[in-house]
Scaffold this motif. Structure first.
Motif, PDB file in Angstrom:
ATOM      1  N   ARG A  49       0.797  -1.072   0.046  1.00 34.06           N
ATOM      2  CA  ARG A  49      -0.096  -0.078  -0.023  1.00 34.06           C
ATOM      3  C   ARG A  49       0.769   1.098  -0.178  1.00 34.06           C
ATOM      4  NH1 ARG A  49      -1.306   1.372   5.858  1.00 34.06           N
ATOM      5  NH2 ARG A  49       0.162   0.050   6.834  1.00 34.06           N
ATOM      6  N   HIS A  50       0.396   2.185  -0.490  1.00 31.30           N
ATOM      7  CA  HIS A  50       1.366   3.349  -0.815  1.00 31.30           C
ATOM      8  C   HIS A  50       1.494   4.135   0.545  1.00 31.30           C
ATOM      9  CE1 HIS A  50      -1.947   6.125  -0.166  1.00 31.30           C
ATOM     10  NE2 HIS A  50      -1.082   7.293  -0.164  1.00 31.30           N
ATOM     11  N   ILE A  51       0.894   4.246   1.390  1.00 32.62           N
ATOM     12  CA  ILE A  51       1.286   4.743   2.639  1.00 32.62           C
ATOM     13  C   ILE A  51       2.092   4.210   3.426  1.00 32.62           C
ATOM     14  CG2 ILE A  51      -0.487   3.846   4.111  1.00 32.62           C
ATOM     15  CD1 ILE A  51      -1.397   6.697   4.912  1.00 32.62           C
ATOM     16  N   SER A  52       2.590   3.039   3.243  1.00 33.78           N
ATOM     17  CA  SER A  52       3.847   2.320   4.064  1.00 33.78           C
ATOM     18  C   SER A  52       4.857   2.556   3.530  1.00 33.78           C
ATOM     19  CB  SER A  52       3.287   0.850   4.318  1.00 33.78           C
ATOM     20  OG  SER A  52       3.461   0.345   3.202  1.00 33.78           O
ATOM     21  N   ARG A  53       5.061   2.978   2.007  1.00 31.76           N
ATOM     22  CA  ARG A  53       6.382   3.238   1.138  1.00 31.76           C
ATOM     23  C   ARG A  53       7.253   1.901   1.422  1.00 31.76           C
ATOM     24  NH1 ARG A  53       6.741   8.339  -0.350  1.00 31.76           N
ATOM     25  NH2 ARG A  53       5.308   9.797   0.715  1.00 31.76           N
ATOM     26  N   GLU A  54       6.697   0.604   1.478  1.00 27.14           N
ATOM     27  CA  GLU A  54       7.429  -0.428   1.892  1.00 27.14           C
ATOM     28  C   GLU A  54       7.901  -0.847   0.488  1.00 27.14           C
ATOM     29  OE1 GLU A  54       5.584  -2.687   5.461  1.00 27.14           O
ATOM     30  OE2 GLU A  54       4.037  -2.349   3.688  1.00 27.14           O
ATOM     31  N   SER A  55       8.781  -1.805   0.378  1.00 23.07           N
ATOM     32  CA  SER A  55       9.143  -2.806  -0.907  1.00 23.07           C
ATOM     33  C   SER A  55       9.001  -4.111  -0.356  1.00 23.07           C
ATOM     34  CB  SER A  55      10.754  -2.404  -1.109  1.00 23.07           C
ATOM     35  OG  SER A  55      11.073  -3.537  -2.281  1.00 23.07           O
ATOM     36  N   ILE A  56       7.888  -4.797  -1.167  1.00 25.59           N
ATOM     37  CA  ILE A  56       7.554  -6.066  -0.752  1.00 25.59           C
ATOM     38  C   ILE A  56       7.914  -7.054  -1.905  1.00 25.59           C
ATOM     39  CG2 ILE A  56       5.739  -7.658   0.000  1.00 25.59           C
ATOM     40  CD1 ILE A  56       6.300  -5.472   1.940  1.00 25.59           C
ATOM     41  N   LYS A  57       8.870  -8.122  -1.697  1.00 25.17           N
ATOM     42  CA  LYS A  57       9.063  -8.947  -2.543  1.00 25.17           C
ATOM     43  C   LYS A  57       9.710  -8.201  -3.966  1.00 25.17           C
ATOM     44  CE  LYS A  57       5.489 -12.324  -1.606  1.00 25.17           C
ATOM     45  NZ  LYS A  57       4.601 -13.155  -2.119  1.00 25.17           N
ATOM     46  N   GLY A  58      10.424  -7.360  -3.663  1.00 28.57           N
ATOM     47  CA  GLY A  58      11.201  -6.490  -4.298  1.00 28.57           C
ATOM     48  C   GLY A  58      10.412  -5.660  -5.072  1.00 28.57           C
ATOM     49  N   PHE A  59       9.001  -5.580  -5.076  1.00 29.50           N
ATOM     50  CA  PHE A  59       8.124  -4.557  -5.879  1.00 29.50           C
ATOM     51  C   PHE A  59       8.106  -3.114  -4.847  1.00 29.50           C
ATOM     52  CE2 PHE A  59       5.967  -6.855  -9.062  1.00 29.50           C
ATOM     53  CZ  PHE A  59       6.086  -7.984  -8.622  1.00 29.50           C
ATOM     54  N   THR A  60       8.088  -2.078  -5.555  1.00 27.96           N
ATOM     55  CA  THR A  60       7.703  -0.869  -5.095  1.00 27.96           C
ATOM     56  C   THR A  60       6.493  -0.201  -6.025  1.00 27.96           C
ATOM     57  OG1 THR A  60       9.291   0.010  -6.436  1.00 27.96           O
ATOM     58  CG2 THR A  60       9.963  -0.309  -4.040  1.00 27.96           C
ATOM     59  N   ALA A  61       5.883   0.837  -5.420  1.00 29.57           N
ATOM     60  CA  ALA A  61       4.734   1.415  -6.151  1.00 29.57           C
ATOM     61  C   ALA A  61       4.968   3.016  -5.820  1.00 29.57           C
ATOM     62  CB  ALA A  61       3.578   0.953  -5.754  1.00 29.57           C
ATOM     63  N   ASP A  62       4.909   4.007  -6.585  1.00 29.23           N
ATOM     64  CA  ASP A  62       5.129   5.242  -6.300  1.00 29.23           C
ATOM     65  C   ASP A  62       3.527   5.902  -6.604  1.00 29.23           C
ATOM     66  OD1 ASP A  62       8.585   5.289  -7.399  1.00 29.23           O
ATOM     67  OD2 ASP A  62       7.688   5.204  -4.954  1.00 29.23           O
ATOM     68  N   LEU A  63       3.286   6.735  -5.553  1.00 30.84           N
ATOM     69  CA  LEU A  63       2.102   7.628  -6.002  1.00 30.84           C
ATOM     70  C   LEU A  63       2.512   8.779  -6.658  1.00 30.84           C
ATOM     71  CD1 LEU A  63      -0.747   8.313  -5.709  1.00 30.84           C
ATOM     72  CD2 LEU A  63      -0.423   8.910  -3.451  1.00 30.84           C
ATOM     73  N   ASN A  64       2.069   9.185  -7.924  1.00 30.74           N
ATOM     74  CA  ASN A  64       2.126  10.269  -8.679  1.00 30.74           C
ATOM     75  C   ASN A  64       0.933  11.074  -8.561  1.00 30.74           C
ATOM     76  OD1 ASN A  64       2.530  12.217 -10.683  1.00 30.74           O
ATOM     77  ND2 ASN A  64       4.105  11.302 -11.484  1.00 30.74           N
ATOM     78  N   HIS A  71       1.604   3.177 -10.336  1.00 32.06           N
ATOM     79  CA  HIS A  71       2.465   2.054 -11.131  1.00 32.06           C
ATOM     80  C   HIS A  71       3.334   1.239 -10.268  1.00 32.06           C
ATOM     81  CE1 HIS A  71       0.942   4.197 -14.479  1.00 32.06           C
ATOM     82  NE2 HIS A  71       1.894   4.885 -14.747  1.00 32.06           N
ATOM     83  N   LEU A  72       3.466  -0.045 -10.296  1.00 27.58           N
ATOM     84  CA  LEU A  72       4.044  -1.182  -9.599  1.00 27.58           C
ATOM     85  C   LEU A  72       5.223  -1.500 -10.528  1.00 27.58           C
ATOM     86  CD1 LEU A  72       3.647  -3.028  -7.119  1.00 27.58           C
ATOM     87  CD2 LEU A  72       2.868  -4.756  -8.768  1.00 27.58           C
ATOM     88  N   LYS A  73       6.438  -1.583  -9.815  1.00 29.16           N
ATOM     89  CA  LYS A  73       7.749  -1.726 -10.448  1.00 29.16           C
ATOM     90  C   LYS A  73       8.519  -2.972  -9.769  1.00 29.16           C
ATOM     91  CE  LYS A  73       7.718   2.941 -12.059  1.00 29.16           C
ATOM     92  NZ  LYS A  73       8.522   4.230 -11.968  1.00 29.16           N
ATOM     93  N   LYS A  74       9.411  -3.533 -10.709  1.00 22.49           N
ATOM     94  CA  LYS A  74      10.230  -4.557  -9.762  1.00 22.49           C
ATOM     95  C   LYS A  74      11.256  -4.415 -10.768  1.00 22.49           C
ATOM     96  CE  LYS A  74      11.066  -9.084  -7.908  1.00 22.49           C
ATOM     97  NZ  LYS A  74      10.416 -10.359  -7.292  1.00 22.49           N
ATOM     98  N   PRO A  75      12.802  -4.279 -10.555  1.00 22.34           N
ATOM     99  CA  PRO A  75      13.692  -4.163 -11.349  1.00 22.34           C
ATOM    100  C   PRO A  75      14.205  -5.552 -11.989  1.00 22.34           C
ATOM    101  CG  PRO A  75      14.468  -3.977  -8.951  1.00 22.34           C
ATOM    102  CD  PRO A  75      13.057  -3.839  -8.964  1.00 22.34           C
ATOM    103  N   PHE A  76      14.043  -6.665 -11.333  1.00 18.69           N
ATOM    104  CA  PHE A  76      14.418  -7.968 -11.903  1.00 18.69           C
ATOM    105  C   PHE A  76      13.412  -8.846 -11.622  1.00 18.69           C
ATOM    106  CE2 PHE A  76      18.253  -6.056 -12.567  1.00 18.69           C
ATOM    107  CZ  PHE A  76      18.496  -5.433 -11.648  1.00 18.69           C
ATOM    108  N   ALA A  77      12.352  -9.377 -12.649  1.00 20.61           N
ATOM    109  CA  ALA A  77      11.186 -10.134 -12.322  1.00 20.61           C
ATOM    110  C   ALA A  77      11.860 -11.394 -12.191  1.00 20.61           C
ATOM    111  CB  ALA A  77      10.450 -10.450 -13.855  1.00 20.61           C
TER     112      ALA A  77
END
Lengths: 111, 115
Positions: A49-64, A71-77
């Motif tokens: 969730r955006h409010i926690s600003r966590e990285s879970i399983k390598g995923f991050t999501a930035d609120l714009n 958008h949900l991002k991960k550098p290496f799938a």
């Protein structure tokens, strides 16, 4: 009307490639945003969730807020990332706990 | 998995018959939700409950009613099932509406076919 859009029904990438799952929303106010994931034969569960600003399983999501995107991002799938991903802003009808789910993106990570 | 049980897990019924789906939780969470999942639509909120005997409509409430007589049970009723109500139904629970308490936990789903 409050709406959330996930433009890709299917996203297929190779293992080790970067991943970006898109989510755009049209909401008034400042909704709380979530990404939920459903792995094969498992229950739908919170990824992050955006409010926690966590990285879970390598995923991050930035609120714009300017682009109203989350958008949900991960550098290496990884192959185990293959699943259905749902973007879900809260705030439907003014209630923070009433979520509007996007139509989902199926992520397929090829070996 | 959070203590959420949906029953039945699968059901086939005929048009015009009443159907009741049950969601049972052992977490003592205040909020409970019913969603339906359809291809091309994702999950859509049908009804939710914010306490015993307190319920409210979601996006797609027409044709559905709910009841919550105990904290642990949230029932979804299709008074007269139609083929358009063929879907997978998910129950969810949350402890509250703010912060980490706003996280929803989902049941395994009920697959309903209306013939």
């Amino acid at each position: 009307a409050q709406r959330v859009t996930q433009p890709e029904k299917l996203l297929s990438v190779f293992k080790g490639a970067p991943v970006e799952l898109k989510c755009n929303y049209s909401y008034s106010g400042s909704p709380e945003l979530f990404w939920y994931v459903q792995y094969s034969r498992q229950r739908l569960q919170l990824l992050l969730r955006h409010i926690s600003r966590e990285s879970i399983k390598g995923f991050t999501a930035d609120l714009n807020k300017g682009e109203t995107s989350f958008h949900l991002k991960k550098p290496f799938a990884q192959e185990e990332d293959s699943a259905m991903y749902y973007c879900a802003p809260g705030g439907y009808g003014g209630a923070t706990n009433k979520l509007i789910f996007g139509t989902g993106t199926l992520l397929a990570v090829q070996p | 998995d959070a203590g959420i049980t949906q029953s039945p897990r699968h059901k086939v019924t005929e048009t015009g018959t009443p159907v009741t789906l049950r969601c049972h939780q052992t977490e003592n969470h205040r909020y409970m939700y019913w969603y339906r999942q359809d291809p091309g639509h994702g999950l859509r909120l049908i009804h939710y409950s914010y306490g015993v005997k307190d319920t409210d409509k979601g996006e797609v409430s027409d044709g559905y009613s709910v009841s919550r007589s105990k904290t642990e049970d949230f029932l979804l009723t299709l008074e007269s099932a139609t083929s358009s109500q063929t879907s997978v139904y998910f129950c969810a629970i949350s402890e509250g509406t703010q912060g980490a308490k706003n996280i929803q936990y989902f049941g395994a789903g009920t697959r309903l076919s209306v013939l």
